[in-house]
Design an enzyme around this catalytic site. Sequence first.
Site, PDB file in Angstrom:
ATOM      1  N   GLU A  19       2.715   7.024   3.778  1.00 55.31           N
ATOM      2  CA  GLU A  19       1.755   7.226   4.884  1.00 55.31           C
ATOM      3  C   GLU A  19       0.334   6.834   4.479  1.00 55.31           C
ATOM      4  OE1 GLU A  19       2.073   7.377   7.876  1.00 55.31           O
ATOM      5  OE2 GLU A  19       4.203   7.790   7.780  1.00 55.31           O
TER       6      GLU A  19
HETATM    7  C1  LIG Z   1      10.220   6.972  -0.372  1.00 62.18           C
HETATM    8  C2  LIG Z   1       9.370   6.087   0.456  1.00 62.18           C
HETATM    9  C3  LIG Z   1       9.425   6.181   1.835  1.00 62.18           C
HETATM   10  C4  LIG Z   1       8.650   5.331   2.628  1.00 62.18           C
HETATM   11  N1  LIG Z   1       8.781   5.355   3.997  1.00 62.18           N
HETATM   12  C5  LIG Z   1       8.199   4.384   4.745  1.00 62.18           C
HETATM   13  C6  LIG Z   1       8.490   4.242   6.141  1.00 62.18           C
HETATM   14  O1  LIG Z   1       9.227   5.031   6.712  1.00 62.18           O
HETATM   15  N2  LIG Z   1       7.930   3.211   6.815  1.00 62.18           N
HETATM   16  C7  LIG Z   1       7.110   2.307   6.215  1.00 62.18           C
HETATM   17  O2  LIG Z   1       6.641   1.389   6.884  1.00 62.18           O
HETATM   18  N3  LIG Z   1       6.793   2.424   4.891  1.00 62.18           N
HETATM   19  C8  LIG Z   1       7.320   3.430   4.148  1.00 62.18           C
HETATM   20  N4  LIG Z   1       7.047   3.536   2.810  1.00 62.18           N
HETATM   21  C9  LIG Z   1       6.121   2.603   2.211  1.00 62.18           C
HETATM   22  C10 LIG Z   1       4.824   3.281   1.795  1.00 62.18           C
HETATM   23  O3  LIG Z   1       4.070   3.611   2.930  1.00 62.18           O
HETATM   24  C11 LIG Z   1       4.109   2.326   0.825  1.00 62.18           C
HETATM   25  O4  LIG Z   1       4.827   2.388  -0.392  1.00 62.18           O
HETATM   26  C12 LIG Z   1       2.659   2.706   0.610  1.00 62.18           C
HETATM   27  O5  LIG Z   1       1.911   2.473   1.766  1.00 62.18           O
HETATM   28  C13 LIG Z   1       2.021   1.917  -0.546  1.00 62.18           C
HETATM   29  O6  LIG Z   1       2.297   0.548  -0.449  1.00 62.18           O
HETATM   30  P1  LIG Z   1       2.887  -0.225  -1.721  1.00 62.18           P
HETATM   31  O7  LIG Z   1       4.070   0.542  -2.194  1.00 62.18           O
HETATM   32  O8  LIG Z   1       3.073  -1.626  -1.368  1.00 62.18           O
HETATM   33  O9  LIG Z   1       1.773  -0.063  -2.817  1.00 62.18           O
HETATM   34  P2  LIG Z   1       0.518  -1.048  -3.003  1.00 62.18           P
HETATM   35  O10 LIG Z   1      -0.136  -1.291  -1.701  1.00 62.18           O
HETATM   36  O11 LIG Z   1       0.952  -2.226  -3.795  1.00 62.18           O
HETATM   37  O12 LIG Z   1      -0.447  -0.142  -3.872  1.00 62.18           O
HETATM   38  C14 LIG Z   1      -0.359  -0.010  -5.302  1.00 62.18           C
HETATM   39  C15 LIG Z   1      -1.586   0.769  -5.776  1.00 62.18           C
HETATM   40  O13 LIG Z   1      -2.785   0.030  -5.459  1.00 62.18           O
HETATM   41  C16 LIG Z   1      -3.662   0.811  -4.663  1.00 62.18           C
HETATM   42  N5  LIG Z   1      -4.301  -0.061  -3.691  1.00 62.18           N
HETATM   43  C17 LIG Z   1      -3.726  -0.974  -2.889  1.00 62.18           C
HETATM   44  N6  LIG Z   1      -4.650  -1.590  -2.132  1.00 62.18           N
HETATM   45  C18 LIG Z   1      -5.843  -1.055  -2.451  1.00 62.18           C
HETATM   46  C19 LIG Z   1      -7.179  -1.264  -2.000  1.00 62.18           C
HETATM   47  N7  LIG Z   1      -7.481  -2.132  -1.040  1.00 62.18           N
HETATM   48  N8  LIG Z   1      -8.166  -0.509  -2.566  1.00 62.18           N
HETATM   49  C20 LIG Z   1      -7.880   0.411  -3.515  1.00 62.18           C
HETATM   50  N9  LIG Z   1      -6.639   0.646  -3.966  1.00 62.18           N
HETATM   51  C21 LIG Z   1      -5.627  -0.074  -3.446  1.00 62.18           C
HETATM   52  C22 LIG Z   1      -2.784   1.866  -4.003  1.00 62.18           C
HETATM   53  O14 LIG Z   1      -3.517   3.033  -3.657  1.00 62.18           O
HETATM   54  C23 LIG Z   1      -1.744   2.123  -5.077  1.00 62.18           C
HETATM   55  O15 LIG Z   1      -2.211   3.072  -6.005  1.00 62.18           O
HETATM   56  C24 LIG Z   1       7.778   4.407   2.009  1.00 62.18           C
HETATM   57  C25 LIG Z   1       7.705   4.348   0.617  1.00 62.18           C
HETATM   58  C26 LIG Z   1       8.501   5.159  -0.161  1.00 62.18           C
HETATM   59  C27 LIG Z   1       8.427   5.027  -1.662  1.00 62.18           C
END
Ligand SMILES: Cc1cc2nc3c(=O)[nH]c(=O)nc-3n(C[C@H](O)[C@H](O)[C@H](O)COP(=O)(O)OP(=O)(O)OC[C@H]3O[C@@H](n4cnc5c(N)ncnc54)[C@H](O)[C@@H]3O)c2cc1C
Length: 595
Positions: free
Chosen positions: A438
Site C-alpha cells: 500500500e
Molecule cells: C505480500 C504483498 C502483497 C501485495 N499486494 C499488492 C496488491 O494487492 N496489489 C498491488 O498492486 N500491489 C501489491 N503489492 C505490491 C506492493 O504494493 C509493492 O511491493 C510496493 O508498493 C513497493 O514496490 P516495489 O516492491 O516495486 O518496491 P520498489 O518500488 O522497488 O522500492 C524499493 C525501495 O525503494 C524505495 N523507493 C522507491 N522509490 C522511491 C522514491 N521515489 N523515493 C524514495 N524511496 C523510494 C522504497 O520505499 C523501497 O524501500 C504487494 C506486495 C507484497 C510483497
Amino acid sequence: MADYTPPLGDIEFVLRNIADLEALSKLDTFRHAEPETVRSALEEAGRFMSEVVAPTNRIGDEVGSVHDGNHSVTTPPGFKEAYSKFVESGWGAISYPQDIGGAGLPYLVGMAVQELTTTANMAFSICPMLTMGAVEAILFHGSEEQQGTYLPKLSTGEWTGTMVLTEPGAGSDVGALRTKAEPNEDGTWAITGTKIFITWGEHDLAENIIHMVLARTPGSPPGTKGISLFVVPKFLVTPEGEVGERNSLQAVSIEHKLGIHASPTCVMSFDGATGYLVGEERHGMRYMFTMMNSARVAVGVEGLAVSEAAYQRALAYSKERLQGRAIGQETSESSLIIEHPDVRRMLMTMKAYIEAMRGLLYLNAKAFDLAHHHPDEATKQANQELLELLTPISKAWCTDLGVELSSIGLQVFGGMGYVEETGIAQLYRDARIAPIYEGTNGIQAMDLVGRKLPMRDGGAIRDLIADMSGLDAELAEAGESLDGIRAGFAEGVAVLTEAVMWLAEHGPTKPNDALAGATPFLRLMGNVLGGYVMARAALAATELLEKGDGDPEFLDAKIATARFYIDQLLPEARSLLPMVNAGADQLFDVPIGQL
Ligand SMILES: Cc1cc2nc3c(=O)[nH]c(=O)nc-3n(C[C@H](O)[C@H](O)[C@H](O)COP(=O)(O)OP(=O)(O)OC[C@H]3O[C@@H](n4cnc5c(N)ncnc54)[C@H](O)[C@@H]3O)c2cc1C
C-alpha cells in the site's frame, strides 16, 4: 490459552472518549449508530472473530494458500467455512450505505470490526479489506450500470475485490506501468499485461473476483496522467447479475512469502481480458486513490491488530513463566517473569503504543466519516484535510510499530518466542509486510512532507497543531494531577512545531533536504499525535472517575498508561529532530563505491 480476547473495553473507551461516536450518531446518516447498538454489534463481532476466524489463523500460516499449477488457488482448511459465515453475518458490509445492502453504520464502527477481524487473522482480513476498496471505487466513481452489476454481491462479500496496480517494472512508481487497454467495438476494453503481487487475486472463497485494474489506453501520456481504471471480473456477469463466461485472465503462480501465508499473492496474466472503464479515461490514478486511501488506513489497522495479538500472547506468557527471583521475592521461590522490571517495561511499552495507535486510527476514521457525511461544507472540508494529513501517519507509524511491538512480544517469550509453536513468531513474520505494501512507509513519509504539509499553504497542519495546543487549557482545568502530562505533551507539540517550521522553510528551496528528513518526521509526528490521544484519554478518565462513571481500576490504568507514554515514549520526538533537520548532505557524503 485462548487465541484471542477481543479488547472491547478499550475499543469502547476510544469510541466514546476520543472519537466521539455519540456526536457521529447525531448525524442524520448515522442515526442507527447509537452507542448501545454499536456496543452490542461489537460484542457480537468480537465473539464471531474469536470463535470463528481466530481458529483459522494458525493453520493458515502452516498450510498456506496453494496454487495447483493450473490457475486455481486453494485456501487453507477452514477458510471457506469461516468466510462464508463472515458473509452470512454481514460483517464486511457493516459500514456500507443501506441502499447497497450495508448496515449504514459509520466507517469508525467498520474500523472497530476490522480491528477485531485483523487481530483474529490478518491474512484472512485482507480479503474483505480489499473488497471494501473495490466497493468504494465503484460506489464513488463507477457508472450506475457498474454499480448495479457489481455492488449487490461485492458489498455482501459474496464476490471479492482486488487492487491491481503493481508490475515488475512499476512498484512505488505506479506511473511506469505498461499494461494495455485497447478499445473493443462494443465499448468494452481488452486488457493485456502482467501484474505481480496481487493479493487474493485468485482463491476459492467466492464465486467471482472483481479486479480493479490500472492500465494505459492508446495514445496516453507517460506517467500517472496516462492511467485509466478498469473493472475486470474473473467471470463476466450476465444481464441477470449472475456469473457467466470465464474472462481471459489467470493467476499464473503465487509467491512463497515470509508471512501472511494464507493470503495468496498472485502473478496475474491478463490476455485481452474484457474490462469496463471506470469514470473517465486517464483519471484512473485519482480513482485508485479512493481505494488506496482507505486501504492505507486499513493497513495501519494491521499494525495495531498484530501488536494487540502479540501483546495478549506476551502478557499471558509472562503470567505463566517462572524464572529468576524478583527483588523482594523469598529466596526459595522463583518469580513470574511479569514481576521483573525489564519485562514490565516491554509490556508497558506495548500497551501504551497500542492505545496510542488505536486512538490515532479511530480519529482518522472519524475524520473520514465527517468528511463524507457532515452536512456543513466547512466541517466537511476541514475533515477532508485532516483525513489526508493523518492517513500516511496512520499507515506508516502504526505499521512500523506493528513490527517493533511484535518483536518486543517475541522477546517476552525468550527462546520460546523463536520457536514456531508458540505462535508469536507468526505475528512477527506477518507484521513485516505492512510497512511495505500500500505504498512503502518511505513513500508515505514523502507524501506527508511533500504533499500533505504544504496543503493550503500549511493551513491544514497549522489547524491541527492549534487543535492539539487547545488541549492544554482543558488539561489545566482538570487540576494538578494532570500537570505532568500537560507539560510533557506541551513539549511534544513544541517539538512538532519546530520540525514543521524547519520543513516549511527548507522544503520549497531544498526538496532533497526535506525528503531526507521525511521518515524521522513522520515518526516524530506519529509520536506527538500518540501523545495527543493519550493526553485526551487521561483527561477523559479523570473526568469519568470524578463522576463515578466506570470501573475505577480500568480508568486509573488509562491514566497511568498515558503517564508512561508521555514521560517515557513521547520524548523520542525531540531525539528525532536532528534527523529531521540535518538535510541530505551527510547521506550523500559517502560515495556509492564506499557504501
Ligand atoms: C505480500 C504483498 C502483497 C501485495 N499486494 C499488492 C496488491 O494487492 N496489489 C498491488 O498492486 N500491489 C501489491 N503489492 C505490491 C506492493 O504494493 C509493492 O511491493 C510496493 O508498493 C513497493 O514496490 P516495489 O516492491 O516495486 O518496491 P520498489 O518500488 O522497488 O522500492 C524499493 C525501495 O525503494 C524505495 N523507493 C522507491 N522509490 C522511491 C522514491 N521515489 N523515493 C524514495 N524511496 C523510494 C522504497 O520505499 C523501497 O524501500 C504487494 C506486495 C507484497 C510483497
